[in-house]
Design an enzyme around this catalytic site. Structure first.
Site, PDB file in Angstrom:
ATOM      1  N   ASP A 147       0.821  -1.200   0.000  1.00 39.48           N
ATOM      2  CA  ASP A 147       0.000   0.000   0.000  1.00 39.48           C
ATOM      3  C   ASP A 147       0.867   1.268   0.000  1.00 39.48           C
ATOM      4  O   ASP A 147       1.883   1.343   0.697  1.00 39.48           O
ATOM      5  CB  ASP A 147      -0.905  -0.015   1.236  1.00 39.48           C
ATOM      6  CG  ASP A 147      -1.921   1.107   1.239  1.00 39.48           C
ATOM      7  OD1 ASP A 147      -2.716   1.185   0.292  1.00 39.48           O
ATOM      8  OD2 ASP A 147      -1.909   1.907   2.191  1.00 39.48           O
ATOM      9  N   GLU A 185       1.624  -0.587  -4.951  1.00 45.37           N
ATOM     10  CA  GLU A 185       0.521   0.296  -5.330  1.00 45.37           C
ATOM     11  C   GLU A 185       1.140   1.611  -5.829  1.00 45.37           C
ATOM     12  O   GLU A 185       1.188   2.607  -5.121  1.00 45.37           O
ATOM     13  CB  GLU A 185      -0.422   0.575  -4.154  1.00 45.37           C
ATOM     14  CG  GLU A 185      -1.656   1.360  -4.587  1.00 45.37           C
ATOM     15  CD  GLU A 185      -2.233   2.263  -3.500  1.00 45.37           C
ATOM     16  OE1 GLU A 185      -3.290   2.860  -3.757  1.00 45.37           O
ATOM     17  OE2 GLU A 185      -1.634   2.383  -2.420  1.00 45.37           O
ATOM     18  N   ASP A 207     -10.512   1.694  -4.725  1.00 43.55           N
ATOM     19  CA  ASP A 207     -10.125   3.110  -4.749  1.00 43.55           C
ATOM     20  C   ASP A 207     -10.644   3.859  -5.972  1.00 43.55           C
ATOM     21  O   ASP A 207     -10.273   5.017  -6.174  1.00 43.55           O
ATOM     22  CB  ASP A 207      -8.594   3.237  -4.721  1.00 43.55           C
ATOM     23  CG  ASP A 207      -8.011   2.945  -3.356  1.00 43.55           C
ATOM     24  OD1 ASP A 207      -8.674   3.263  -2.350  1.00 43.55           O
ATOM     25  OD2 ASP A 207      -6.903   2.395  -3.279  1.00 43.55           O
TER      26      ASP A 207
END
Length: 532
Positions: A322, A351, A418
Site C-alpha cells: 500500500d 501500489e 479506490d
C-alpha cells in the site's frame, strides 16, 4: 533517420537479461522511420574485434511517437558487447555510444560499443512462475460474505445490499471467503488479493493498530490459516495487503510517542515535524494515520519482521504494498531480499499509480497495480479520449516502460476499492465492460477482477464502489460471468499464458493477438475473439 528519436540504454528496460544466458535488446526509433533492416552486431567483450555475430531485430510495436525493435539472444560469452546496424536503402548506419554514425571501427570498439559487462546470476530478475497463469480476484473483506454467524454482530450498521457510507460495517469476514472458495474456483480464479485483515477500527483496515493480530470483525488467526490451507488445496494463492507507509494512531508505539514525546523510545519511528503541539507526517490528510520513517533501521526491522512472520507462519503467497511509492527505496531493497530469502516466489506488487520503472529493476517490486492500463481503458471505453489507434499506441507505450519479465507479472485491473466501478464509468454498458475485460486478459500480466464484476456490479467513487456482494446471483449464469470463465480458461492454458502479445491498429480496429487467439475491438467498443 531521425537521430533525435533513436535511443538505447544498456542494462535497462532496453537491455536486460532474461536468464543467465539470454539477453533481450530493444532499440527505439522514430515511428516515421522505416528502415529496410536493423541488425545487432554482437559478440564477446574480449574477442569482438575479430569475432562477431549478427541477428536481425523485429519491429515489435509502436506508440504515438516511436517504434521499437527487439531481439532476444542466446549468448555463450557472458561478457556481452554490441552495436546496432541500420540499413536504409543504400545507406548503412551504426548506432553505438557515439550515437548514429556512418562508420564503426571494430578494432577500437572497446571505447564506444554498448556492453553488458557480465551477466551475474544474482542480478537477473526472475519471473515468478505462478504469476504467468494467475487470474486474480480482489476482495474488500467487509463487503464480500459473512461466514461466521455466531460472532458478535453489534458492530454491524449496514444492512446487506444497502448503499454504504464511509463508516459502514456490513459484516463480511474471512470465514465468508473460505465458504465461497468453490464459487471462486468455478470462475477460474486462482489468486485472491485481500484488502487488509489486521486489527483496525475502520471497515477498510488501512489504519492498522496491531499487525500481528487479525481484526476481530474478520475472525482470528485460525480462520486465516483455514482460508490459506483450503485455498492452496483448491489451487488458489493468497496475497495480503501490507500497509507499511503508515499506521493507526492507536498503534502501541505511536501511543507511546503521544504519551512521552521526545522521551519515547519510538519518537524516531515517525516523522515528527513539531513537538508543541505535536505534529507529524501523515497519509494523505488523515491525522489518525501517522507515517512511518522507513529511513530508521528499527522501523525497517519492525515492518520486515511483520512481512516475514505471515509468510513463515501462514504461508501467504504475496504482499500488495500500500502507498508503496511514498516509502523509501532503501527499505524496499532490504524488504525484497529478506522476503525472498524466506519464500522466493512470494510476489511483491506495489501500489504505484504512475510509471514505476525505478522500482521494477529487480531490486524492489516484482510488479505494480497497472493503473496506467486502467486509465487507457477508461480513455477509450468511458471518456471518449482515445480512438483505437490512440489506445493501441498507449498500450504499447505502457509495455515499453518495463522489461518483459516485469510485464508478465503486472496486476492489470479495470477498477478497485479506490476507483469508480468500471461499469458505472461506461454508463452501465455491459458490452463495453466485457470488451475491456477481454483486453485485460489479452494484455501481458495477471488480470484482476474486482469482486462483483461478474455480476455487473455498479458503484461510484469510494465508498460507493465498496457495496456488498449480491449472492442472489451466485448460481445464475450471465454474459459477463460466462465471459470471465472463458477468459480465465484461456489464461490458464500454457500456450496462451506463455505467448507474447502483439497489439496494433489496423483499418480502424484494435487487434491484440496472443497464443493463436485474436481480440478485435471496434471504435464503438464492440469486440470479437477468434482463433483455435
Amino acid at each position: 533517420m531521425n537521430e533525435n528519436a533513436i535511443l538505447h540504454i544498456p542494462e535497462s528496460k532496453y537491455c536486460f537479461a532474461v536468464d543467465n544466458n539470454k539477453i533481450c535488446l530493444r532499440l527505439r526509433i522514430s515511428k516515421e522511420d522505416c528502415p529496410d533492416k536493423i541488425n545487432v552486431i554482437y559478440g564477446g567483450k574480449y574477442s569482438y574485434a575479430t569475432e562477431r555475430n549478427c541477428a536481425e531485430m523485429v519491429r515489435k510495436c509502436s506508440d504515438r511517437l516511436f517504434a521499437y525493435y527487439t531481439v532476444t539472444l542466446n549468448v555463450t560469452d557472458l561478457r556481452f558487447v554490441y552495436v546496432f546496424e541500420i540499413i536504409c536503402g543504400n545507406k548503412r548506419y551504426f548506432y553505438s555510444e557515439d550515437g548514429l554514425t556512418e562508420n564503426f571501427d571494430y578494432e577500437l570498439s572497446y571505447y564506444n560499443c554498448f556492453q553488458y559487462a557480465y551477466i551475474n546470476r544474482c542480478d537477473v530478475m526472475p519471473s515468478i512462475e505462478w504469476m504467468n497463469t494467475a487470474t486474480f480476484y480482489q476482495i474488500f473483506v467487509d463487503r464480500f460474505n459473512t461466514g461466521n454467524n455466531d460472532k458478535d454482530k453489534s458492530y454491524i450498521n449496514l444492512e446487506w445490499g444497502k448503499i454504504p457510507t464511509p463508516k459502514s460495517f456490513a459484516g463480511g469476514d474471512i470465514k465468508g471467503i473460505t465458504q465461497k472458495l468453490g464459487y471462486l474456483s468455478s470462475l477460474g480464479i486462482n489468486a485472491l488479493y485481500l484488502t487488509p485483515v489486521f486489527k483496525s477500527i475502520s471497515n477498510h483496515k488501512y489504519d492498522i493498530s496491531d499487525y500481528y493480530e487479525i481484526d476481530g470483525h474478520f475472525g482470528d488467526k485460525k480462520d486465516l490459516k483455514e482460508l490459506i490451507d483450503k485455498a492452496h488445496a483448491t489451487g488458489i494463492k493468497i496475497v495480503l495487503d501490507a500497509v507499511f507507509n503508515h499506521c493507526s494512531d492507536e498503534l502501541s508505539q505511536f501511543k507511546d510517542v503521544l504519551k512521552n514525546g521526545k522521551k519515547s523510545r519510538y519518537y524516531n519511528w515517525f516523522i515528527i515535524t513539531n513537538d508543541d503541539p505535536l505534529e507529524y507526517e501523515i497519509f494523505a490528510s488523515c491525522k489518525y494515520m501517522p507515517k512511518f520513517d522507513t529511513s530508521n533501521p528499527e522501523v525497517c526491522d519492525f515492518l520486515i519482521g511483520i512481512a516475514t512472520y505471515w509468510i513463515r507462519e501462514y504461508d501467504i503467497d504475496g504482499w500488495r504494498l500500500d502507498v508503496s511509492d511514498e516509502v523509501s527505496h532503501d527499505f524496499w531493497r532490504r524488504f525484497r531480499k529478506e522476503v525472498k530469502a524466506v519464500k522466493p516466489d512470494c510476489v511483491l506488487i506495489g501500489e504505484n499509480w504512475h510509471d514505476a520503472n525505478v522500482y521494477l529493476r529487480g531490486d524492489q517490486f516484482d510488479s505494480i497495480m497497472n493503473y496506467a492500463f486502467t486509465k487507457a481503458c477508461l480513455d477509450f471505453y468511458a471518456f471518449g479520449q482515445f480512438n483505437t489507434q490512440k489506445l493501441a499506441d498507449k498500450l504499447n507505450e505502457i509495455l515499453m516502460r518495463n522489461t518483459d519479465t516485469v510485464n508478465s507479472m503486472m496486476l492489470n485491473l479495470l477498477d478497485t476499492h479506490d476507483t469508480h466501478r468500471f461499469l458505472t464509468r461506461v454508463g452501465g454498458d455491459r458490452e463495453k465492460l466485457k470488451s475491456a475485460l477481454a483486453l485485460t486478459y489479452f494484455f501481458p500480466g495477471a488480470p484482476c477482477v474486482y469482486y462483483g464484476t461478474e455480476n455487473a456490479m455498479e458503484g461510484g467513487y469510494d465508498p460507493d464502489c465498496r457495496r456488498t456482494f449480491d449472492w442472489d446471483f451466485e448460481n445464475r449464469e450471465s454474459d459477463v460471468k460466462n465471459l470471465i470463465k472463458f477468459l480465465t480458461s484461456l489464461k490458464h492454458s500454457p500456450g496462451f499464458a506463455s505467448a507474447e502479445t502483439c497489439i496494433r491498429c489496423e483499418n480502424g480496429l484494435l487487434i491484440a493477438e496472443r497464443g493463436g487467439y485474436r481480440l478485435t475491438v471496434k471504435e464503438n467498443g464492440d469486440f470479437t475473439i477468434s482463433g483455435r
